[in-house]
Each structure stands twice: as structure tokens, then as C-alpha cells.
Design a protein around this motif. Structure first.
Motif, PDB file in Angstrom:
ATOM      1  N   LEU A  13       0.828  -1.207   0.000  1.00  0.00           N
ATOM      2  CA  LEU A  13       0.000   0.000   0.000  1.00  0.00           C
ATOM      3  C   LEU A  13       0.864   1.260   0.000  1.00  0.00           C
ATOM      4  O   LEU A  13       0.632   2.191  -0.779  1.00  0.00           O
ATOM      5  N   LEU A 154      -5.925  -1.876  -2.762  1.00  0.00           N
ATOM      6  CA  LEU A 154      -5.180  -2.370  -1.594  1.00  0.00           C
ATOM      7  C   LEU A 154      -5.813  -1.889  -0.285  1.00  0.00           C
ATOM      8  O   LEU A 154      -5.783  -2.616   0.714  1.00  0.00           O
ATOM      9  N   CYS A 155      -6.397  -0.702  -0.290  1.00  0.00           N
ATOM     10  CA  CYS A 155      -7.157  -0.250   0.892  1.00  0.00           C
ATOM     11  C   CYS A 155      -8.319  -1.219   1.148  1.00  0.00           C
ATOM     12  O   CYS A 155      -8.589  -1.594   2.295  1.00  0.00           O
TER      13      CYS A 155
END
Length: 185
Positions: A13, A154-155
Motif C-alpha cells: 500500500l 489495496l485499501c
């Protein structure tokens, strides 16, 4: 193992966000400013940027977009990690595509600009700029969007992993509760 998986995801991230930010900054400030400069200035500045950007800090982040995301995916292999793995897989695909855009479009344009030589001695400077600028800007926007999308995905992966961990902890707690009740008697 949860902590190791989360560390890999955070590294993915972070590297993806940093690189998305670099390319975003080019798209909204560096290239528009250079677009207002004369031909020699644009070529001179971009030639210098293309030399100094190849440094350990940039390369760690740039290579990390794919490397850390692939590591996070590998650590999430298995049926019980399927929900985060789907998100990580999408992010990995986006990062790989963005990496390919850089390697296949922006880097060759940078190399051609370097091969043009010293801006003070280029005879047809307008053609050199025209061959570089519009295409480089377009591909930079593409890779910025791809990395930004990978960052958002990715969050989502981090959120999915947290939800999954919470469910696992509540299941373990429910199984442990009857045992503790028996031992309390």
C-alpha cells in the motif's frame, strides 16, 4: 502470521501510494509547468530529472509496487484468505500493468530524449519535443491512474483482511467461551 500478512500489505500500500503520488505530481504540476516552457528548457529539465530519479528511494517504491503486492498475494494464498487475496490480486494486476506502461512507453521515451543529446546542440529541437512530450504525458497519466486504482484496491484488501480477522477472532471466542464456562464450574 496475521501480522506478517498485514506488514506485506502495508508495504504494498505504501509503495503503491508513493509512486501513484509521484506520477500524479508530474501530471498536475511538473509537466503542465514544463509545457509552458520553451523547447530547450523542457528537454534540458526532463533529461536531468530522468537521471536523478533513478535513485534507491524511487526504485524501492517503484519496484515495491509489484514486489510487495506479489509478496502480500503469496502470503494470502489459501482458502481462508480468499477475500483479501481477490483484492490483492486485482491490485497486483493493476500494478503490473502500470509497471509495463512505464517500461514499455515512458522509459523508451526518456531514452530517446537522452539520445537526442545536449539541448544546446539539438538542431531540430521542436521535433524532439513533439516526439516526446504529448506521448510521455499521456502515458504518465495512464500509469498514475493505474497506480492510484491499485492503491484504492489495496485499501479494500486491508479492510477485507481486518473484517476476516475479526470474524476469525469472534469464532475462536465463541468456541473458547463454552470451555471457560465449564472450567468456571
Amino acid at each position: 502470521m496475521f501480522a506478517v500478512r498485514m506488514a506485506a500489505m502495508v508495504a504494498a500500500l505504501l509503495s503503491t501510494g508513493l509512486i501513484a503520488g509521484v506520477f500524479y505530481a508530474y501530471a498536475i504540476s511538473v509537466m503542465p509547468a514544463l509545457g509552458r516552457a520553451d523547447d530547450r528548457t523542457l528537454i534540458d529539465v526532463m533529461q536531468k530529472i530522468n537521471v536523478v530519479i533513478i535513485n534507491p528511494w524511487f526504485m524501492f517504491g517503484f519496484m515495491g509496487t509489484v514486489g510487495f503486492t506479489a509478496l502480500a498475494a503469496a502470503l494470502h494464498l489459501g482458502k481462508e484468505q480468499r477475500s483479501p487475496l481477490i483484492w490483492i490480486g486485482i491490485a497486483l494486476a493493476l500494478n503490473v500493468i502500470a509497471f509495463a506502461v512505464t517500461a514499455g512507453s515512458n522509459v523508451p521515451l526518456n531514452d530517446a530524449l537522452a539520445a537526442a543529446g545536449d539541448p544546446a546542440s539539438i538542431t531540430d529541437i521542436a521535433t524532439v519535443r513533439a516526439d516526446f512530450e504529448a506521448s510521455w504525458v499521456r502515458w504518465n497519466i495512464v500509469r498514475a491512474v493505474l497506480h492510484a486504482a491499485a492503491f484504492l484496491v489495496l485499501c479494500g484488501a486491508l479492510f477485507a483482511a481486518g473484517v476476516q480477522q475479526g470474524k476469525s477472532n469472534s469464532t475462536v471466542g465463541a468456541i473458547a467461551a463454552p470451555t471457560s464456562m465449564i472450567s468456571a464450574r
